[in-house]
Each structure stands twice: as structure tokens, then as C-alpha cells.
Motif scaffolding. Structure first.
Motif, PDB file in Angstrom:
ATOM      1  N   HIS A   1     -11.558  -5.462   2.189  1.00  0.00           N
ATOM      2  CA  HIS A   1     -10.319  -5.668   1.428  1.00  0.00           C
ATOM      3  C   HIS A   1     -10.261  -7.091   0.864  1.00  0.00           C
TER       4      HIS A   1
ATOM      5  N   PHE B   1      -5.571 -10.825  -1.703  1.00  0.00           N
ATOM      6  CA  PHE B   1      -5.276  -9.971  -0.551  1.00  0.00           C
ATOM      7  C   PHE B   1      -4.589 -10.770   0.548  1.00  0.00           C
TER       8      PHE B   1
ATOM      9  N   VAL C   1     -10.047   0.766   0.765  1.00  0.00           N
ATOM     10  CA  VAL C   1     -10.415  -0.380  -0.074  1.00  0.00           C
ATOM     11  C   VAL C   1     -10.357  -0.001  -1.548  1.00  0.00           C
TER      12      VAL C   1
ATOM     13  N   THR D   1     -13.277  -3.095   7.575  1.00  0.00           N
ATOM     14  CA  THR D   1     -12.299  -2.734   6.547  1.00  0.00           C
ATOM     15  C   THR D   1     -11.572  -3.965   6.026  1.00  0.00           C
TER      16      THR D   1
ATOM     17  N   GLY E   1      -2.729  -4.171   1.743  1.00  0.00           N
ATOM     18  CA  GLY E   1      -3.428  -2.894   1.753  1.00  0.00           C
ATOM     19  C   GLY E   1      -3.251  -2.137   3.051  1.00  0.00           C
TER      20      GLY E   1
ATOM     21  N   GLU F   1       0.808  -1.222   0.000  1.00  0.00           N
ATOM     22  CA  GLU F   1       0.000   0.000   0.000  1.00  0.00           C
ATOM     23  C   GLU F   1       0.842   1.274   0.000  1.00  0.00           C
TER      24      GLU F   1
ATOM     25  N   THR G   1      -7.189  -1.265  -3.098  1.00  0.00           N
ATOM     26  CA  THR G   1      -7.220  -2.687  -3.457  1.00  0.00           C
ATOM     27  C   THR G   1      -7.985  -2.901  -4.754  1.00  0.00           C
TER      28      THR G   1
ATOM     29  N   GLY H   1     -10.142  -7.973  -2.969  1.00  0.00           N
ATOM     30  CA  GLY H   1      -8.884  -8.542  -3.445  1.00  0.00           C
ATOM     31  C   GLY H   1      -9.036  -9.731  -4.363  1.00  0.00           C
TER      32      GLY H   1
END
Length: 335
Positions: free
Chosen positions: A118, A126, A72, A114, A101, A56, A75, A122
Motif C-alpha cells: 500500500h 498513504f 492494494v 500488504t 486503505g 477505503e 490504492t 500510494g
């Protein structure tokens, strides 16, 4: 916008060696543009970069909606680039095969929303959260920090509440700190032994503007703290980030950027110490581009990292440059 793609001064050595670039960014800010085209030019410049892990930089966050969910958007942005890369139309490298992220863990338990968003965004890529936690009494280092963190973040009870949400979701934590904070990461690793912590940039031995004797003292302090942290088996280490001014090498101030042999002489004591501390199964090599472009180009950076590990056998080097990153970030890529 300024094009920050670097022009290689050298030809890639050992171009057949498969590499996963375990740490890079994409940035589009006033005066600084480094997106898919720019990064693709670098990864295609001679080294065999098979896949990459996106970290990130709070790029392309959502402009509105709940504050906690705005990261987000980053992502969502990098997943689109990953899909482009996976088409095969842009070469063999799988850019953004893994994604780390941003989330504000100081939200405590509420950060769960959150994290889950993500993971959904993702699309199976992710892998973790980075919340920069750099802390230093001088404001000087923060000239080079895009998103300065809250003060004393790692000492916040709410941060630990949020951190506790990572492990159950199979997410790791990327620790971006100075060497003076390595004991804080050790305490975090002890408190959450089932959560993987990845130490970015070997925990920056910060030595900006110091004399040679002061630099030696910093190296000794950093080395001791790094070895103590490495006693925690849930902590991994990324070897790189040497292009930033924090280390005090000064290459970022040079009009003519150094060659790989010059980088090798400056970087090798830190690289060797990192590998010796964490071992061959817990270290990953990284470019930290485009940030490290302050000091060198992409091809020269990887040449220096390859030269620094030439004394090792092929199997051990494969771990450092490819296998460990594939395992730690759970990447399904051929190498």
C-alpha cells in the motif's frame, strides 16, 4: 448504474471557509456509481473544499493474485484520481490528497506485506488502514454495511499482531465501530499508545428503531463511553456520518430531504458532545459521502456542520474544518 450525485437544496454558507473533507469514498457497484466526476460535482457545488482524504470502501480491488494484496488495487485506483486532481485541470480541490486503505489485520504479522505494498502504491499519499469492526447482536444494522466484518474482530489476538505493524510504519488506524464497542477501542489505544487511532463518525450512537426514552439512554451511554475514550491522547475523532440510519434520526426515510436547520437541531447535541470530549485539536469534520447522501445533499451537510460551530472563533473553526485534518493526515495543502 445509478448516479448518486446529489442536487443541492441550499446555497453554501460562508463559501470562503477552507475545508478538508476528512472522510469520503468512491464507489462503483451495481446500482451505485460515485466516482471522480460525481464527487467533483459535489465538492465544486459551493463550499471551499481544498483537499480530501479517501477512506477505503474496497473499491477496485485486484481481481486476482494473492488475497492479501488484492486491496492494494484500491490504492492504485485512487492514486490515479489523485494525480488527475493534482494536474489542476479539475479545479483547486486536491481529491485523495491522503489515502486510507484496507488490510486484513487479522493476518497477524503477515499483514506487513500488504501494508508495505500500500505504501509503495500510494506514492507518498498513504496514511493508514481502516478495517471496519462493527459488531452488534442484531443483523438489522448490517443491511447498510458494504463489507460486514468478521465477528469479534477486535478481540482477536491475530488482529492485535497485525495492528502492531501499523505504528512502526507511521500508519494510523481508522476505527469504525458502534458506541457499544468504544471500550474496545480504548483498550486498543492503551495497548498501542504510539499508534494514532481515528474514531470514525463519533462511534455511532446506535439507536435504530428506539423510542424517545430509549434514545435518551443511548445518548447517555454513548456520551460517557466517548468521554472515557477521549482520555487517550492518541485517539482522534471525526465528526460526521450522521446521515446513516444507525443514529435513528430517520432522515434517510424522508422523500423530501431536510434542510440544514433541521439537520442542525438533530445533530448539534452529538457534535457539541464530540468537540467537548475530544477538544478542538483532535476533531475533524467529514462528509462521509456518498454514504450520507441517504439523508441529505453535500452542500446542506456542510451548511449544517458550519452552523453547528458558529459559536466558536475563527481560529477554532479553522482547526476543525481544515488544520487538524492537514496535521493528522500530513497533507501539504494551502488553506
Amino acid at each position: 448504474m445509478t448516479d448518486t450525485t446529489t442536487t443541492a437544496r441550499e446555497t453554501a454558507i460562508e463559501p470562503e471557509m477552507p475545508i478538508i473533507d476528512a472522510h469520503h469514498h468512491l464507489i462503483d457497484r451495481p446500482g451505485r456509481r460515485y466516482l471522480f466526476d460525481e464527487y467533483l460535482a459535489d465538492v465544486s457545488a459551493g463550499h471551499n473544499i481544498r483537499a480530501t482524504v479517501y477512506i477505503e470502501s474496497q473499491a477496485m480491488c485486484r481481481a486476482d493474485g494473492p488475497e492479501a494484496l488484492r486491496p492494494v488495487g484500491e490504492t492504485e485506483f485512487v492514486v490515479g484520481i489523485a494525480a488527475m486532481s493534482e494536474s489542476g485541470n479539475y479545479g483547486p480541490c486536491r481529491v485523495n490528497a491522503g489515502i486510507v486503505g484496507h488490510a486484513d489485520l487479522a493476518l497477524g504479522d503477515a499483514v506487513a506485506e500488504t501494508l508495505d505494498a500500500h505504501i509503495v502504491a500510494g506514492g507518498g499519499r498513504f496514511r493508514g488502514i481502516r478495517q471496519v469492526a462493527l459488531s452488534h447482536p442484531s443483523p438489522e444494522p448490517f443491511r447498510y454495511v458494504l463489507n460486514p466484518p468478521p465477528k469479534d474482530l477486535l478481540h482477536s489476538d491475530r488482529f492485535r499482531e497485525g495492528f502492531a505493524q501499523l505504528g512502526p510504519r507511521g500508519l494510523s488506524f481508522e476505527a469504525t465501530v458502534f458506541h457499544t464497542q468504544l471500550s474496545d477501542i480504548a483498550a486498543l489505544a492503551d495497548a498501542f499508545p504510539e499508534t494514532v487511532i481515528v474514531l470514525d463518525h463519533l462511534g455511532f450512537a446506535i439507536a435504530m428503531g428506539l423510542s424517545q426514552s430509549e434514545r435518551h439512554a443511548v445518548f447517555a451511554d454513548w456520551s460517557q463511553a466517548l468521554r472515557e475514550l477521549a482520555r487517550r491522547p492518541n485517539v482522534m475523532a471525526k465528526i460526521g456520518g450522521f446521515g446513516l440510519p444507525f443514529w435513528g434520526f430517520g432522515f434517510d426515510q424522508n422523500e423530501i430531504k431536510p434542510d440544514s436547520d433541521t439537520l442542525l437541531r438533530a445533530w448539534s447535541p452529538y457534535i457539541e458532545t464530540g468537540i467537548d470530549a475530544f477538544g478542538l485539536d483532535r476533531c475533524m469534520m467529514e462528509s462521509n459521502f456518498p454514504v450520507d447522501a441517504m439523508s441529505c445533499d453535500y452542500v446542506t451537510l456542510w451548511n449544517a456542520l458550519k452552523k453547528a460551530t458558529r459559536a466558536l472563533g475563527a481560529e477554532d473553526r479553522h482547526k476543525l474544518f481544515f488544520e487538524n485534518a492537514a496535521r493528522i493526515y500530513r497533507l501539504d495543502v494551502a488553506g
